[in-house]
Design a protein around this motif. Structure first.
Motif, PDB file in Angstrom:
ATOM      1  N   GLY A 171       0.880  -1.245  -0.170  1.00 41.90           N
ATOM      2  CA  GLY A 171       0.110  -0.161  -0.111  1.00 41.90           C
ATOM      3  C   GLY A 171       0.822   1.146   0.065  1.00 41.90           C
ATOM      4  N   LYS A 172       0.720   2.180   1.017  1.00 45.48           N
ATOM      5  CA  LYS A 172       1.594   3.368   1.155  1.00 45.48           C
ATOM      6  C   LYS A 172       2.494   3.156   2.081  1.00 45.48           C
ATOM      7  N   THR A 173       3.074   1.961   2.471  1.00 47.05           N
ATOM      8  CA  THR A 173       4.092   2.106   3.337  1.00 47.05           C
ATOM      9  C   THR A 173       5.343   0.966   2.913  1.00 47.05           C
ATOM     10  N   LEU A 174       6.545   1.324   3.583  1.00 45.74           N
ATOM     11  CA  LEU A 174       7.717   0.565   3.225  1.00 45.74           C
ATOM     12  C   LEU A 174       8.256  -0.068   4.515  1.00 45.74           C
ATOM     13  N   GLU A 175       8.257  -1.512   4.628  1.00 44.52           N
ATOM     14  CA  GLU A 175       8.634  -2.258   5.370  1.00 44.52           C
ATOM     15  C   GLU A 175       9.911  -2.766   5.726  1.00 44.52           C
ATOM     16  N   CYS A 176      10.680  -2.318   6.772  1.00 41.95           N
ATOM     17  CA  CYS A 176      12.083  -2.724   6.799  1.00 41.95           C
ATOM     18  C   CYS A 176      12.104  -4.232   7.190  1.00 41.95           C
ATOM     19  N   TRP A 177      12.963  -4.697   6.163  1.00 38.11           N
ATOM     20  CA  TRP A 177      13.054  -6.227   6.160  1.00 38.11           C
ATOM     21  C   TRP A 177      13.787  -6.917   7.190  1.00 38.11           C
ATOM     22  N   ALA A 178      14.601  -6.138   8.113  1.00 40.41           N
ATOM     23  CA  ALA A 178      15.224  -6.687   9.215  1.00 40.41           C
ATOM     24  C   ALA A 178      14.387  -6.905  10.558  1.00 40.41           C
ATOM     25  N   HIS A 179      13.872  -5.798  10.771  1.00 48.78           N
ATOM     26  CA  HIS A 179      12.958  -5.764  12.300  1.00 48.78           C
ATOM     27  C   HIS A 179      11.485  -5.448  11.896  1.00 48.78           C
ATOM     28  N   GLY A 180      10.942  -5.192  10.753  1.00 47.30           N
ATOM     29  CA  GLY A 180       9.681  -5.390  10.528  1.00 47.30           C
ATOM     30  C   GLY A 180       8.964  -3.993  10.793  1.00 47.30           C
ATOM     31  N   SER A 181       9.652  -2.909  11.068  1.00 47.69           N
ATOM     32  CA  SER A 181       8.911  -1.706  11.118  1.00 47.69           C
ATOM     33  C   SER A 181       8.449  -1.066   9.722  1.00 47.69           C
ATOM     34  N   ALA A 182       7.316  -0.658   9.784  1.00 50.58           N
ATOM     35  CA  ALA A 182       6.762  -0.103   8.747  1.00 50.58           C
ATOM     36  C   ALA A 182       6.741   1.519   8.541  1.00 50.58           C
ATOM     37  N   PHE A 183       7.080   2.046   7.613  1.00 51.42           N
ATOM     38  CA  PHE A 183       7.062   3.570   7.616  1.00 51.42           C
ATOM     39  C   PHE A 183       6.173   4.202   6.621  1.00 51.42           C
ATOM     40  N   SER A 184       5.374   5.065   6.807  1.00 53.60           N
ATOM     41  CA  SER A 184       4.505   5.723   5.672  1.00 53.60           C
ATOM     42  C   SER A 184       5.342   6.289   4.687  1.00 53.60           C
ATOM     43  N   LEU A 185       4.872   6.093   3.413  1.00 58.13           N
ATOM     44  CA  LEU A 185       5.596   6.775   2.336  1.00 58.13           C
ATOM     45  C   LEU A 185       5.243   8.091   2.222  1.00 58.13           C
ATOM     46  N   GLU A 186       4.052   8.606   2.826  1.00 62.33           N
ATOM     47  CA  GLU A 186       3.582   9.927   2.815  1.00 62.33           C
ATOM     48  C   GLU A 186       4.028  10.790   3.778  1.00 62.33           C
ATOM     49  N   THR A 187       4.350  10.466   4.860  1.00 63.72           N
ATOM     50  CA  THR A 187       4.696  11.192   6.051  1.00 63.72           C
ATOM     51  C   THR A 187       6.127  10.533   6.676  1.00 63.72           C
ATOM     52  N   GLY A 188       6.469   9.367   6.337  1.00 61.08           N
ATOM     53  CA  GLY A 188       7.888   8.974   6.938  1.00 61.08           C
ATOM     54  C   GLY A 188       7.543   8.314   8.399  1.00 61.08           C
ATOM     55  N   HIS A 189       6.437   8.566   8.962  1.00 63.99           N
ATOM     56  CA  HIS A 189       6.422   8.155  10.525  1.00 63.99           C
ATOM     57  C   HIS A 189       6.321   6.762  10.432  1.00 63.99           C
ATOM     58  N   PRO A 190       7.000   6.088  11.458  1.00 64.12           N
ATOM     59  CA  PRO A 190       6.589   4.650  11.784  1.00 64.12           C
ATOM     60  C   PRO A 190       5.324   4.314  12.148  1.00 64.12           C
ATOM     61  N   LEU A 191       4.958   3.164  11.768  1.00 68.28           N
ATOM     62  CA  LEU A 191       3.583   2.775  11.976  1.00 68.28           C
ATOM     63  C   LEU A 191       3.249   1.450  13.026  1.00 68.28           C
ATOM     64  N   ASN A 192       4.679   1.130  13.260  1.00 68.23           N
ATOM     65  CA  ASN A 192       4.955   0.135  14.454  1.00 68.23           C
ATOM     66  C   ASN A 192       6.283   0.188  15.076  1.00 68.23           C
ATOM     67  N   LEU A 193       6.446  -0.601  16.015  1.00 70.84           N
ATOM     68  CA  LEU A 193       7.707  -0.565  16.734  1.00 70.84           C
ATOM     69  C   LEU A 193       8.427  -1.784  15.856  1.00 70.84           C
ATOM     70  N   PRO A 194       9.900  -1.774  15.995  1.00 70.31           N
ATOM     71  CA  PRO A 194      10.693  -1.143  16.899  1.00 70.31           C
ATOM     72  C   PRO A 194      11.029   0.434  16.608  1.00 70.31           C
ATOM     73  N   ALA A 195      10.909   0.732  15.522  1.00 70.02           N
ATOM     74  CA  ALA A 195      11.155   2.144  15.330  1.00 70.02           C
ATOM     75  C   ALA A 195      10.276   3.004  15.767  1.00 70.02           C
ATOM     76  N   TYR A 196      10.632   4.270  16.326  1.00 73.36           N
ATOM     77  CA  TYR A 196       9.854   5.387  16.660  1.00 73.36           C
ATOM     78  C   TYR A 196       9.877   6.564  16.291  1.00 73.36           C
ATOM     79  N   GLU A 197      11.119   6.630  15.607  1.00 72.41           N
ATOM     80  CA  GLU A 197      11.499   8.123  14.710  1.00 72.41           C
ATOM     81  C   GLU A 197      11.062   7.879  13.445  1.00 72.41           C
TER      82      GLU A 197
END
Length: 108
Positions: A58-84
Protein backbone atom coordinates in the motif's frame (compact mmCIF):
# COMPACT_ATOMS: atom_id res chain seq x y z
CA UNK A 1 20.11 23.61 -4.15
CA UNK A 2 17.74 22.62 -6.92
CA UNK A 3 16.10 19.30 -7.59
CA UNK A 4 18.32 16.78 -9.36
CA UNK A 5 17.51 13.80 -11.54
CA UNK A 6 17.23 10.73 -9.32
CA UNK A 7 16.05 8.25 -11.97
CA UNK A 8 13.69 7.85 -14.87
CA UNK A 9 10.03 7.05 -14.29
CA UNK A 10 10.53 4.00 -16.51
CA UNK A 11 13.21 2.67 -14.15
CA UNK A 12 10.68 2.27 -11.34
CA UNK A 13 8.81 -0.98 -10.94
CA UNK A 14 5.55 -0.87 -9.06
CA UNK A 15 5.93 -1.68 -5.34
CA UNK A 16 9.70 -2.20 -5.74
CA UNK A 17 11.92 0.33 -3.94
CA UNK A 18 14.87 1.84 -5.78
CA UNK A 19 17.87 3.15 -3.81
CA UNK A 20 19.53 6.31 -5.12
CA UNK A 21 22.16 8.59 -3.64
CA UNK A 22 22.04 12.33 -4.31
CA UNK A 23 24.75 14.50 -2.77
CA UNK A 24 25.61 11.75 -0.26
CA UNK A 25 21.96 11.41 0.82
CA UNK A 26 20.55 7.88 0.43
CA UNK A 27 16.92 7.92 -0.71
CA UNK A 28 14.41 5.12 -1.33
CA UNK A 29 12.10 5.86 -4.26
CA UNK A 30 8.85 3.90 -4.55
CA UNK A 31 6.12 3.83 -7.19
CA UNK A 32 3.11 2.50 -5.28
CA UNK A 33 0.11 0.55 -6.57
CA UNK A 34 -1.62 3.84 -7.45
CA UNK A 35 1.41 4.85 -9.57
CA UNK A 36 2.28 7.65 -7.12
CA UNK A 37 6.01 8.16 -6.69
CA UNK A 38 7.40 8.68 -3.18
CA UNK A 39 10.89 9.45 -1.88
CA UNK A 40 11.90 8.78 1.72
CA UNK A 41 15.15 8.50 3.62
CA UNK A 42 16.73 5.12 2.93
CA UNK A 43 17.76 4.31 6.50
CA UNK A 44 15.50 2.66 9.04
CA UNK A 45 15.62 4.74 12.21
CA UNK A 46 15.68 1.60 14.32
CA UNK A 47 18.55 -0.39 12.89
CA UNK A 48 20.31 1.70 10.23
CA UNK A 49 19.14 -0.76 7.55
CA UNK A 50 18.46 0.19 3.92
CA UNK A 51 14.71 0.58 3.50
CA UNK A 52 15.11 0.13 -0.25
CA UNK A 53 15.72 -3.56 0.51
CA UNK A 54 12.33 -3.72 2.24
CA UNK A 55 8.77 -4.53 1.23
CA UNK A 56 6.10 -2.19 -0.11
CA UNK A 57 2.50 -2.69 0.91
CA UNK A 58 0.00 0.00 0.00
CA UNK A 59 1.45 3.31 1.14
CA UNK A 60 4.06 1.78 3.46
CA UNK A 61 7.64 0.56 3.22
CA UNK A 62 8.61 -2.14 5.69
CA UNK A 63 12.16 -2.69 6.91
CA UNK A 64 13.16 -6.27 6.12
CA UNK A 65 15.28 -6.65 9.25
CA UNK A 66 12.92 -5.89 12.13
CA UNK A 67 9.53 -5.24 10.52
CA UNK A 68 9.02 -1.55 11.18
CA UNK A 69 6.75 -0.08 8.51
CA UNK A 70 7.06 3.57 7.50
CA UNK A 71 4.41 5.71 5.82
CA UNK A 72 5.54 6.68 2.32
CA UNK A 73 3.53 9.89 2.68
CA UNK A 74 4.69 11.10 6.11
CA UNK A 75 7.78 9.05 6.96
CA UNK A 76 6.32 8.15 10.35
CA UNK A 77 6.79 4.63 11.65
CA UNK A 78 3.52 2.73 11.96
CA UNK A 79 4.78 0.11 14.40
CA UNK A 80 7.67 -0.71 16.70
CA UNK A 81 10.55 -1.17 17.05
CA UNK A 82 11.15 2.09 15.11
CA UNK A 83 9.71 5.20 16.77
CA UNK A 84 11.52 8.00 14.89
CA UNK A 85 10.33 9.09 11.42
CA UNK A 86 12.44 9.09 8.27
CA UNK A 87 12.56 12.20 6.05
CA UNK A 88 10.17 12.46 3.11
CA UNK A 89 11.34 14.39 0.05
CA UNK A 90 9.40 16.36 -2.53
CA UNK A 91 9.20 14.51 -5.85
CA UNK A 92 8.86 16.40 -9.12
CA UNK A 93 8.25 14.66 -12.44
CA UNK A 94 9.72 16.39 -15.50
CA UNK A 95 8.94 14.37 -18.61
CA UNK A 96 10.38 10.95 -17.79
CA UNK A 97 12.72 12.25 -15.07
CA UNK A 98 12.13 11.90 -11.33
CA UNK A 99 13.65 14.97 -9.66
CA UNK A 100 14.45 15.25 -5.95
CA UNK A 101 16.15 17.95 -3.90
CA UNK A 102 17.71 16.14 -0.89
CA UNK A 103 17.91 19.41 1.05
CA UNK A 104 14.12 19.96 1.00
CA UNK A 105 12.09 17.86 3.38
CA UNK A 106 8.39 17.57 2.53
CA UNK A 107 6.03 19.27 4.97
CA UNK A 108 3.60 16.70 6.37
Amino acid sequence: MTAQRACGVGELEQDTPLRVVIDDVAIAIVKDADDEIHAIGDRCTHGDISLAEGFVEGKTLECWAHGSAFSLETGHPLNLPAYEPVPVYVVTIDGDDVLIDPTVIKEV
